[in-house]
Enzyme design. Structure first.
Site, PDB file in Angstrom:
ATOM      1  N   GLU A  47       0.778  -1.225  -0.048  1.00  0.00           N
ATOM      2  CA  GLU A  47       0.233   0.145   0.062  1.00  0.00           C
ATOM      3  C   GLU A  47       1.079   1.330  -0.104  1.00  0.00           C
ATOM      4  O   GLU A  47       1.802   1.228   0.702  1.00  0.00           O
ATOM      5  CB  GLU A  47      -0.806   0.118   1.179  1.00  0.00           C
ATOM      6  CG  GLU A  47      -0.265   0.236   2.573  1.00  0.00           C
ATOM      7  CD  GLU A  47      -1.132   0.561   3.593  1.00  0.00           C
ATOM      8  OE1 GLU A  47      -1.257   1.819   3.858  1.00  0.00           O
ATOM      9  OE2 GLU A  47      -1.751  -0.183   4.408  1.00  0.00           O
ATOM     10  N   LYS A 136      -8.735  -3.274  10.051  1.00  0.00           N
ATOM     11  CA  LYS A 136      -7.145  -2.960  10.568  1.00  0.00           C
ATOM     12  C   LYS A 136      -7.245  -2.448  12.102  1.00  0.00           C
ATOM     13  O   LYS A 136      -7.896  -1.323  12.490  1.00  0.00           O
ATOM     14  CB  LYS A 136      -6.829  -1.691   9.734  1.00  0.00           C
ATOM     15  CG  LYS A 136      -5.299  -0.978  10.228  1.00  0.00           C
ATOM     16  CD  LYS A 136      -4.869  -0.014   9.427  1.00  0.00           C
ATOM     17  CE  LYS A 136      -4.079   0.926  10.154  1.00  0.00           C
ATOM     18  NZ  LYS A 136      -3.485   1.978   9.090  1.00  0.00           N
TER      19      LYS A 136
END
Length: 216
Positions: A47, A136
């Site tokens: 990412e 997350k």
């Protein structure tokens, strides 16, 4: 609605490979070398955070150059505006430090996985109700592994990516405590090594981490 298949496939990839490399503040002229070094070390999900200068340019280029070797996502996707820019650039998954139900809905419309940031049990359940496939848990470096173990009792089915505080000495402990995946930044990839061209060290460290989770 977008393509639910691609959302599910991305979740399966997260659960299989277990590590998301977080690139924050990477410089455009050294980004490709870093990506190649990580891929060589076995990293399958990367990412680029949206607060990195030129993030969308890097994401777009990486999808073209490395799309067959790794999945490319965007991090620090704080709201729908960030989500739109990231997906338009080709991001295959979106990760944030916060929970924004509008981002989850937008990702579903576009067929892109969204894994929002959560801390409390209430936020975790809210994220699931909004349609997130995984969450997350952040900031794990502060919350600690004991916190993850405790919430795993009542919340035993939600896929959790633990982010913060993971290093080579404790990565197995995170999974033993109930993590399904981990997000890793500086402990995985040293931007100093990238700037100095020490890409073999980047690959070697990545390999140590991917080998540590391979047998879990």
């Amino acid at each position: 609605m977008g393509d639910a298949t691609s959302i599910n496939e991305m979740l399966e990839k997260l659960l299989e490979h277990k590590i998301v490399a977080i690139l924050r503040g990477i410089e455009d002229d050294t980004a490709d070398g870093a990506a190649e070094a990580l891929i060589e070390g076995g990293i399958q999900l990367m990412e680029v955070t949206m607060n990195t200068a030129g993030a969308t340019t890097i994401i777009e280029r990486w999808r073209t150059k490395y799309g067959n070797a790794a999945s490319i996502g965007a991090g620090t996707v704080l709201d729908v505006d960030y989500a739109k820019r990231a997906i338009d650039a080709g991001a295959q998954f979106l990760i944030s430090p916060n929970l924004d139900e509008e981002v989850i809905a937008y990702g579903q419309e576009r067929g892109v996985a969204v894994w929002p940031g959560v801390m409390t049990p209430t936020e975790i359940v809210r994220a699931l109700k909004a349609g997130a496939g995984a969450v997350k848990l952040f900031p794990m470096g502060t919350l600690g592994i004991g916190y993850l173990k405790e919430i795993r009792g009542p919340l035993d089915t939600v896929p959790i990516m633990a982010t913060g505080g993971v290093d080579l000495s404790n990565i197995r402990d995170y999974f033993a405590a109930g993590a399904n995946a981990v997000g890793m930044g500086g402990k995985l990839i040293s931007l100093d090594w990238v700037k100095e061209g020490k890409l073999d060290l980047v690959t070697e460290r990545a390999r140590h981490f991917t080998e540590a989770v391979r047998d879990l």
